[in-house]
Design an enzyme around this catalytic site. Structure first.
Site, mmCIF file in Angstrom:
data_model
loop_
_atom_site.group_PDB
_atom_site.id
_atom_site.type_symbol
_atom_site.label_atom_id
_atom_site.label_comp_id
_atom_site.label_asym_id
_atom_site.label_seq_id
_atom_site.Cartn_x
_atom_site.Cartn_y
_atom_site.Cartn_z
ATOM 1 N N CYS A 124 4.031 41.486 -2.082
ATOM 2 C CA CYS A 124 4.924 41.955 -3.159
ATOM 3 C C CYS A 124 6.328 41.400 -2.955
ATOM 4 O O CYS A 124 6.979 40.984 -3.913
ATOM 5 C CB CYS A 124 4.986 43.477 -3.188
ATOM 6 N N CYS B 6 4.568 46.284 1.037
ATOM 7 C CA CYS B 6 3.636 45.188 0.713
ATOM 8 C C CYS B 6 4.311 43.822 0.897
ATOM 9 O O CYS B 6 5.212 43.466 0.133
ATOM 10 C CB CYS B 6 3.158 45.377 -0.722
#
Length: 107
Positions: free
Chosen positions: A36, A33
């Site tokens: 993230c 991600c």
């Protein structure tokens, strides 16, 4: 000095988060991600600034699918604040450092 960020798992989530004696910020994330990865240094900075009053925990949703599923996590990054074992706030996406700190402290 800030506390260490804890890497939670499905097996220790109850101990680290639900039974914590202080509020807990949980960062649900995944290695693939991009947002993230953008949020990670922000979480580190927040830990430096307010880690004494809030426990900060990261949970990799790929390695630990049961906990996010039980909490209804649909996307990453998802941030949840727990107090006395209950979710008191939830946000999805990357937040600027000051917004994140203000949100945590408001809860």
């Amino acid at each position: 000095m800030a506390n260490t960020i804890i890497n939670a798992t499905d097996s220790n989530f109850e101990t680290e988060v639900l039974k914590s004696d202080k509020p807990v910020l949980v960062d649900f994330w995944a290695p693939w991600c991009g947002p993230c990865r953008m949020l990670s240094p922000i979480i580190d900075k927040v830990n430096e600034d307010i880690g004494e009053t809030v426990k900060i925990v990261k949970l990799d949703i790929d390695s630990n699918p049961d906990t996010p599923a039980s909490l209804g996590v649909r996307g990453v990054p998802t941030l949840m604040v727990f107090k006395n074992g209950q979710v008191v706030g939830s946000r999805t996406g990357v937040l600027p450092e000051t917004t994140l700190k203000d949100w945590i402290q408001s809860l």
